[in-house]
Design an enzyme around this catalytic site. Structure first.
Site, PDB file in Angstrom:
ATOM      1  N   ASP A 218      45.496  74.370  39.116  1.00 55.56           N
ATOM      2  CA  ASP A 218      46.847  74.267  39.653  1.00 55.56           C
ATOM      3  C   ASP A 218      47.446  75.648  39.946  1.00 55.56           C
ATOM      4  OD1 ASP A 218      49.121  72.450  40.142  1.00 55.56           O
ATOM      5  OD2 ASP A 218      50.076  73.552  38.509  1.00 55.56           O
ATOM      6  N   GLU A 267      28.350  79.193  31.897  1.00 53.49           N
ATOM      7  CA  GLU A 267      27.597  78.906  30.666  1.00 53.49           C
ATOM      8  C   GLU A 267      27.018  77.493  30.712  1.00 53.49           C
ATOM      9  OE1 GLU A 267      30.483  79.334  27.539  1.00 53.49           O
ATOM     10  OE2 GLU A 267      30.920  81.418  28.107  1.00 53.49           O
TER      11      GLU A 267
HETATM   12  C1  GLC Z   1      51.067  72.133  41.983  1.00 63.86           C
HETATM   13  C2  GLC Z   1      50.985  70.643  41.863  1.00 63.86           C
HETATM   14  C3  GLC Z   1      52.363  70.083  41.904  1.00 63.86           C
HETATM   15  C4  GLC Z   1      53.150  70.640  40.734  1.00 63.86           C
HETATM   16  C5  GLC Z   1      53.116  72.151  40.726  1.00 63.86           C
HETATM   17  C6  GLC Z   1      53.561  72.697  39.404  1.00 63.86           C
HETATM   18  O1  GLC Z   1      51.531  72.550  43.210  1.00 63.86           O
HETATM   19  O2  GLC Z   1      50.143  70.126  42.860  1.00 63.86           O
HETATM   20  O3  GLC Z   1      52.375  68.686  41.883  1.00 63.86           O
HETATM   21  O4  GLC Z   1      54.479  70.218  40.816  1.00 63.86           O
HETATM   22  O5  GLC Z   1      51.822  72.644  40.932  1.00 63.86           O
HETATM   23  O6  GLC Z   1      52.603  72.496  38.429  1.00 63.86           O
END
Ligand code: GLC
Length: 550
Positions: A218, A267
Site C-alpha cells: 500500500d 529467502e
Molecule cells: C491506498 C489504498 C486506499 C487507502 C490508502 C490508505 O491508496 O488503496 O484504499 O485508503 O492507501 O491506506
C-alpha cells in the site's frame, strides 16, 4: 495487414520457468463486499473460501485480498492495529490460512495486502506513543512535531492529507502534532526507525511462513518523508508528484526500504510484491528494478480513458520500460479506490468522474456505452503481456453506485472533505451473486446498500449466457492462456486513426475501435473472441468494439 516493426523485444520469456507473477491474471477481492457467510452484512474470509471455485472457473491465476486485519474502522481496513491477525468481524487467523490453503488446492496464488505507511491510532505503538508524552522514545516510531504559531496551535507545516484537510492532528491542547497523510486515525510510521524496519520484516515473514505468494504494498510511493519535513513549495501539488522533489511523495530513500523487503522475500521461493506507486511514468521503472518490487501498478491504463492516441502511445512505452528492468507491465482498469470503469467510460471525455459522482450532471452518463467500452477494454487488457488486475465485480460489468445516499457513505474522504468529495463507496458496494436471493446472495443486509439495478448483473444470471460480461471474461481468460502468455512481445499495428491494434508472438492480434467510423477487419483471419456481437470474417468492427484475431 502486417505488424509494424517490433516495439518491444524481450527474450526473458524464452526461459522455461517464467515466474508466475510475470503474466498472471489477478482478481482483487475487497473482502467486506465479496461474500458474507455469517449474515452480519459484512463480507468475510470464509466467503472467500466459499467462492474460490468461482474464481478458478473464471480462469484467474491469483487472488489479491484487501486488508482483513484488526483495524480501527476508519478506512476500510487500511488502518491496521495488528498486522498478524484477522479482524474478528471477518474471521480468524485460521480462516486467513484456509484461504491460502484452499486457493493452493485449486491452483490459485494468493497475494495479501500490507500497509506499511501508517497504522491505526488503535495500534499498540500509537497508544504507547500518546501515553508516553513529548520527547519520549515511543513517539519516535511516528512523526510527532511541534506546531507552528505562538502556542504551537498551527500545524507544523503545510502538508495535506490525501483525504482532505491538513496532514497533521494536534495532540489535545499540547504543542505537539502527529503526521497522517490519510485519515487522522492513520498515523504515519517513521521509516527511519530501526524497530519499524524490523517489525515489518517479521510481518512479511509471518505471512510468507503461512504460504502467501505475494504482497500488494500500500502507498509504496509515500513511505519516506523529507528529513526536515520541508514545506510544499508554493504551487507544488500536495497530492501529485511534479518536477520538483516532493517532501513526501516518490522520494529516493524509499527504495532502500523496498530492497530490504525484497531480501526477505528472496529467502523464500517464488514470492512477489507489487507496489501501489502513484508516480510519474518515468519513475515507475525505478520501483521494479531487479532488487526491488517485482511489479508496480500501471494506473495509466486506467486513466487513459477512451483515447486511441493515448492508448497506442502508452502500450509500447510502458511495456518497454518494464522490460528494461526485467519486470513486466501491469494493467488495471478499476480497483477499490476508483470510479468503476463501466461508468467512467460512459461519461463525456471532459467530465472528471470523481467530481461527477457528486456534482453530475448525472444525465451525462451513457451507461450502455460505458458497458460496451468496458467490454472492449477488457479484451485489450487480457491480450497484453504482463499481468492483468481485475477488480471484483468488473467481470459482472458492475457500474459505480453513484447515487448512494450521503447517510450511507463510509469513506473518510466524504467526512474529511467536508462533503465536497463523495469518495470511494460507490465502487465498494457488495457483489450480487444471485438475482432472486435476499441481498442478491451476498449474505446479510449489506453494509452499503445494493441498488435494484444490480439484479440484472448477478453472477447466476450471467453464467452460461454467451452475451454476458462474465462469459466474455471467462472465455478471454481461457484463450489468454493459449494465446497471450507464451512470450512478452507486443507489436503495435499500423492502423487508421481511432483504431488501436497489436500483435502478440503467438499470432494473436487484438484490435479495438475507439473511433467513430466502422473499421473493416482484415480478410483471412480467424475470429477468436469479440467484445461486441460476434463478427465474421471481413466484417466491420463497429465503434466501441474490440476483437481478437489469429
Ligand atoms: C491506498 C489504498 C486506499 C487507502 C490508502 C490508505 O491508496 O488503496 O484504499 O485508503 O492507501 O491506506
Amino acid at each position: 495487414m502486417t505488424p509494424a516493426p517490433a516495439t518491444t523485444q524481450n527474450d526473458v520469456a524464452a526461459r522455461d520457468d517464467v515466474a508466475w507473477w510475470r503474466r498472471a491474471a489477478v482478481y482483487q477481492v475487497y473482502v467486506r463486499s465479496f461474500r458474507d457467510t455469517d449474515g452480519d452484512g459484512v463480507g468475510d474470509m470464509a466467503g472467500i473460501v466459499e467462492k474460490l471455485p468461482y474464481l478458478r472457473d473464471l480462469g484467474v491465476d491469483a487472488v489479491w485480498v484487501n486488508p482483513f486485519y484488526p483495524n480501527g474502522g476508519r478506512d476500510g481496513g487500511y488502518d491496521v492495529s495488528d498486522h498478524c491477525d484477522v479482524d474478528p468481524r471477518l474471521g480468524t487467523l485460521e480462516d486467513a490460512e484456509r484461504v491460502i490453503e484452499r486457493a493452493h488446492e485449486l491452483g490459485l496464488r494468493v497475494i495479501y495486502d500490507v500497509v506499511p505507511n501508517h497504522v491505526s491510532w488503535e495500534h499498540p505503538w500509537f497508544i504507547e506513543a500518546l501515553a508516553a508524552g513529548p520527547g519520549e522514545p515511543a513517539r519516535d516510531r511516528f512523526h510527532f512535531r511541534e506546531g507552528s504559531g505562538p502556542d504551537g496551535a498551527e500545524p507544523p507545516n503545510n502538508w495535506r492529507s490525501f483525504f482532505g484537510g491538513p496532514a497533521w492532528t494536534r495532540v489535545g491542547e499540547s504543542r505537539w502534532w502527529y503526521l497522517h497523510l490519510f485519515d487522522e486515525g492513520q498515523p504515519d510510521l517513521n521509516w527511519e526507525h530501526p524497530e519499524v524496519l524490523e517489525r515489518f520484516d517479521d510481518v512479511l515473514r509471518f505471512w510468507l511462513d503461512r504460504g502467501v505468494d505475494g504482497f500488494r504494498v500500500d502507498v509504496a510511493h509515500s513511505i519516506a518523508k523529507h528529513p526536515e519535513w520541508k514545506d510544499l513549495e508554493p504551487g507544488q501539488d500536495a497530492l501529485e508528484v511534479g518536477a520538483e522533489e516532493h517532501p513526501y511523495l516518490d522520494r529516493d530513500e524509499l527504495h532502500d526500504i523496498a530492497r530490504r523487503w525484497r531480501r526477505v522475500l528472496d529467502e523464500y521461493d517464488d514470492r512477489m510484491m507489487v507496489a501501489e506507486a502513484y508516480v510519474h511514468r518515468t519513475r515507475r521503472p525505478l520501483y521494479v528494478r531487479p532488487d526491488e518490487y517485482h511489479q508496480a501498478f500501471n494506473f495509466e491504463f486506467l486513466s487513459v480513458g477512451w483515447d486511441a492516441d493515448a492508448l497506442g502511445e502508452m502500450i509500447p512505452t510502458v511495456t518497454a520500460a518494464a522490460h528494461e528492468v526485467d519486470s513486466t507491465p501491469t494493467w488495471v482498469l478499476s480497483n477499490h479506490d476508483q470510479v468503476r470503469h463501466t461508468t467512467r467510460l460512459g461519461l463525456p471525455p471532459d467530465v472528471n468522474a470523481k467530481e461527477w459522482l457528486l456534482d453530475g450532471p448525472h444525465e451525462a452518463l451513457d451507461a450502455k456505452l460505458g458497458l460496451r467500452r468496458a467490454r472492449a477494454m477488457a479484451l485489450v487488457m487480457f491480450a497484453l503481456p504482463g499481468s492483468a488486475y481485475v477488480y471484483q465485480g468488473e467481470e459482472l460489468g458492475l457500474p459505480e453506485v453513484w447515487d448512494l445516499p450521503p447517510s450511507a457513505l463510509r469513506d473518510p474522504t466524504w467526512r474529511r472533505s467536508g462533503g465536497t468529495e463523495k469518495g470511494r463507496d460507490g465502487c465498494r458496494v457488495p457483489l450480487p451473486w444471485e438475482a432472486d436471493a435476499p441481498n442478491f446472495g451476498f449474505g446479510g443486509e449489506p453494509w452499503l446498500p445494493q441498488p435494484p439495478r444490480f439484479r440484472g448483473r448477478a453472477a447466476d444470471v450471467q453464467a452460461g449466457d454467451p452475451a454476458s460480461v462474465l462469459e466474455l471474461y471467462r472465455v478471454a481468460l481461457e484463450l489468454r492462456d493459449r494465446w497471450c502468455i507464451e512470450d512478452e512481445q507486443v507489436d503495435l499495428l499500423d492502423l487508421p486513426n481511432g483504431v488501436v491494434g497489436f500483435a502478440r508472438g503467438s499470432g494473436l492480434r487484438c484490435i479495438i475501435n475507439m473511433g467513430d467510423e466502422p473499421f473493416t477487419l482484415p480478410d483471412g483471419e480467424v475470429l477468436l473472441h469479440s467484445a461486441g456481437p460476434a463478427h465474421t470474417d471481413g466484417a466491420d468492427l463497429a465503434p466501441g468494439d474490440a476483437v481478437w484475431l489469429a
